[in-house]
Scaffold this motif. Sequence first.
Motif, short mmCIF file in Angstrom:
data_model
loop_
_atom_site.label_atom_id
_atom_site.label_comp_id
_atom_site.label_asym_id
_atom_site.label_seq_id
_atom_site.Cartn_x
_atom_site.Cartn_y
_atom_site.Cartn_z
N CYS A 115 -24.88 3.17 -84.68
CA CYS A 115 -25.00 4.53 -84.14
C CYS A 115 -26.40 4.82 -83.63
N ARG A 116 -27.41 4.23 -84.27
CA ARG A 116 -28.79 4.44 -83.80
C ARG A 116 -29.08 3.64 -82.55
N LEU A 117 -28.47 2.47 -82.40
CA LEU A 117 -28.69 1.68 -81.19
C LEU A 117 -28.12 2.37 -79.95
N LEU A 118 -26.98 3.03 -80.13
CA LEU A 118 -26.35 3.72 -79.01
C LEU A 118 -26.06 5.16 -79.43
N PRO A 119 -27.10 5.98 -79.49
CA PRO A 119 -26.91 7.36 -79.98
C PRO A 119 -26.06 8.18 -79.04
N ASP A 120 -25.48 9.23 -79.57
CA ASP A 120 -24.68 10.16 -78.78
C ASP A 120 -25.61 11.13 -78.06
N MET A 121 -25.95 10.80 -76.83
CA MET A 121 -26.89 11.63 -76.07
C MET A 121 -26.23 12.89 -75.53
N THR A 122 -24.91 12.93 -75.51
CA THR A 122 -24.19 14.09 -74.96
C THR A 122 -23.90 15.14 -76.02
N GLY A 123 -23.94 14.76 -77.28
CA GLY A 123 -23.58 15.69 -78.35
C GLY A 123 -22.10 15.97 -78.42
N LYS A 124 -21.30 15.14 -77.75
CA LYS A 124 -19.85 15.39 -77.70
C LYS A 124 -19.04 14.56 -78.68
N GLU A 262 -35.26 -9.77 -77.88
CA GLU A 262 -34.43 -9.26 -76.79
C GLU A 262 -34.36 -7.74 -76.89
N PRO A 263 -34.82 -7.02 -75.85
CA PRO A 263 -34.77 -5.55 -75.92
C PRO A 263 -33.34 -5.05 -75.79
N TRP A 264 -33.10 -3.90 -76.37
CA TRP A 264 -31.81 -3.25 -76.18
C TRP A 264 -31.72 -2.75 -74.75
N PRO A 265 -30.65 -3.10 -74.04
CA PRO A 265 -30.59 -2.75 -72.61
C PRO A 265 -30.45 -1.24 -72.39
N ASP A 266 -30.82 -0.84 -71.19
CA ASP A 266 -30.66 0.56 -70.78
C ASP A 266 -29.21 0.75 -70.35
N VAL A 267 -28.39 1.12 -71.31
CA VAL A 267 -26.94 1.21 -71.06
C VAL A 267 -26.62 2.51 -70.34
N GLN A 268 -25.91 2.40 -69.24
CA GLN A 268 -25.48 3.56 -68.47
C GLN A 268 -23.96 3.68 -68.59
N LEU A 269 -23.52 4.48 -69.55
CA LEU A 269 -22.09 4.66 -69.74
C LEU A 269 -21.56 5.70 -68.76
N PRO A 270 -20.27 5.66 -68.45
CA PRO A 270 -19.68 6.68 -67.56
C PRO A 270 -19.92 8.08 -68.12
N ASP A 271 -20.18 9.03 -67.25
CA ASP A 271 -20.50 10.38 -67.71
C ASP A 271 -19.28 11.27 -67.87
N GLY A 272 -18.14 10.82 -67.41
CA GLY A 272 -16.93 11.61 -67.56
C GLY A 272 -16.72 12.67 -66.51
#
Length: 468
Positions: A115-124, A262-272
Motif C-alpha cells: 500500500c505504501r509503494l502504490l498509495p491511493d493518491m485519489t482518496g477513492k 531498482e527505483p520504483w517506477p513512476d506508475v501512471q494508472l488510468p484516471d477513470g
Amino acid sequence: MAVTINGTKSTLDVDAYMDELDELAGQARREALLHLPDDFYDARPWTRHIAQKAAHMGMSREALFAAMLAVISSRIPANVKADLTGRDVLMPLNVFVNLSGCSGGGKSRAIGTACRLLPDMTGKVKEFNPASGEAFPAAFVTRAKEDGEWATKQKTDRALMVCTECSELNQVCSRPGNTIITQIIKAYSGETLGLNTKNEEINLTVGAGQYRLAGVLGVQPANATMFTAGIETGLTGRFLYFYTTDESMADRLDEDMPAPVEPWPDVQLPDGQFPKKIVFPPQARRYVLRLQRKGTAGLVDDVDGHRGENVGRVAALYAIMDGRTAVNMDDWALALCVMDTSDRVRAWLLDKCHSEQVRVEADKVDTREKAKDSVAERRDDRIRNRVLNALDKHGEQIRLDGRIYQGLTRADLQRRLARDARRATPTIENLKKEERIIECLLKGSSAVVYLDNIYDDYPHQLIDAERM
C-alpha cells in the motif's frame, strides 16, 4: 482431487502430489515448485524493485508481489475493463489473492508495504474488513433521502478488502445467514452486490460493473477451511495463491541486505475519466476460448473454472503497470507463470488444511476415548471402594477354617451395590486376584460368600463357611 501443474491437469491426487514434493523431490525441489522462479522478478522494473525491497525488509518476495497485485487492482477505476475474448461482456479487473504461510511470516507487513509503494493518491479507495455481506455494497454506496424519497448515492468505485487473519473471517462466515462468501463470488465477476429488502432505508445495492473490488487474505493452512469448503461454490477458483514462507531466509538471518537499487517506477494508472478497454493478443484469446469450451463440456475441475480469467487479469495488470492498454505475449507468459505457481500452492494449501483437519478430528476422537477410559476408571474405583466398604461395614461374621471373617452373600452384596451391581463382576474378579477378598460357599447352601481377607494366608478350604 486432481491438481493442475503447468496448465495441465495431473492424474495425481493431492496426497501423491505432496508426497512427490516432500519426499521424492526433496526440500529444495518443494521450495522451487511453490515459489516463483528467480528470473521471474527480472522481467519488469517494478517486480525487480519488489524482489529487492522484500530482501531489504526481510520478507517473502511472493508475499509482497501478491499483495501488490491486489493493491494495483484496487487503484484502477471501475470503468477500466478487459476484452478477454472479443466475444463476451467486458471483464472486470477484480483480483483476489491468498497469502498462504505460517504465522509470523510477514503477511501483514507485506500488505502494508504494498500500500505504501502504490498509495491511493485519489482518496477513492475504501479499505475494509467485512463482518457481513452487507459490508460489500456499503463500501461503495450509501442511502440518503432526497425530496422525501430514499436514494442510493455512490461514494466511490474502488475498494480493497483486507483480512490479515483468515480465522476471523472463518468465524464470521460460519454464522447463520452470513453472505460474505456469496458476495465475494459475485464481486469477482463484477455482479450486482447487495440484496433488495422491503426496508427502503437499508436497501443497499451497487450495480454490476460499477465498482472495482480487490481482496487480499492472510491464510494459515490450519485456517483455510473456507477454501476447502468453497471448492464446489467456486470461491476457491477465484483466488490466486502465493506461498509466503521463504525457507532460504534461514541462511540469511544475520545478513543485512541493502536498500533497493531498482527505483520504483513512476506508475501512471488510468484516471477513470474515460472508459478504457484492455485488449489481448490472438493466442491469449484462443487459450481462454478453449478453456471456456472445456468448461461447457464439463472437462474442467471446480478449482480451475476461472483459470482463464485469472491469467487475463494478471496479464492486464502487467500491461497497465507499463502504461499500455494492449496485453502482449510477454505479459501473458508472466501471468501464466503466476497461475501455474498458484495452482501448486493451492494444492499444497488444501493438502495442509486437510491434514490439519484430520489431525484435529483424530485429537477429538483420542480425547473422547481417553475421556471414556477415565470415566470407566473412575467408575471401577468407585465400585471397588463400595465393595470393600460393604464387606467392612455391613458384613456379618463368617467362620471359615477356624477363622472369623467379615462377609456378605452375593445377593446381599448386590443389594448394597444397587445400580453398580451389574458392573461389579470385573471389579470383584480383580479384587480376588489382588487377594483383597476371597470367595467361598456357605455351609448347607449354594450361596456364594465374599469375605474380606484380613489374614496373610488363605484358608485351607473355601467351602463349609458358617455364619456366626
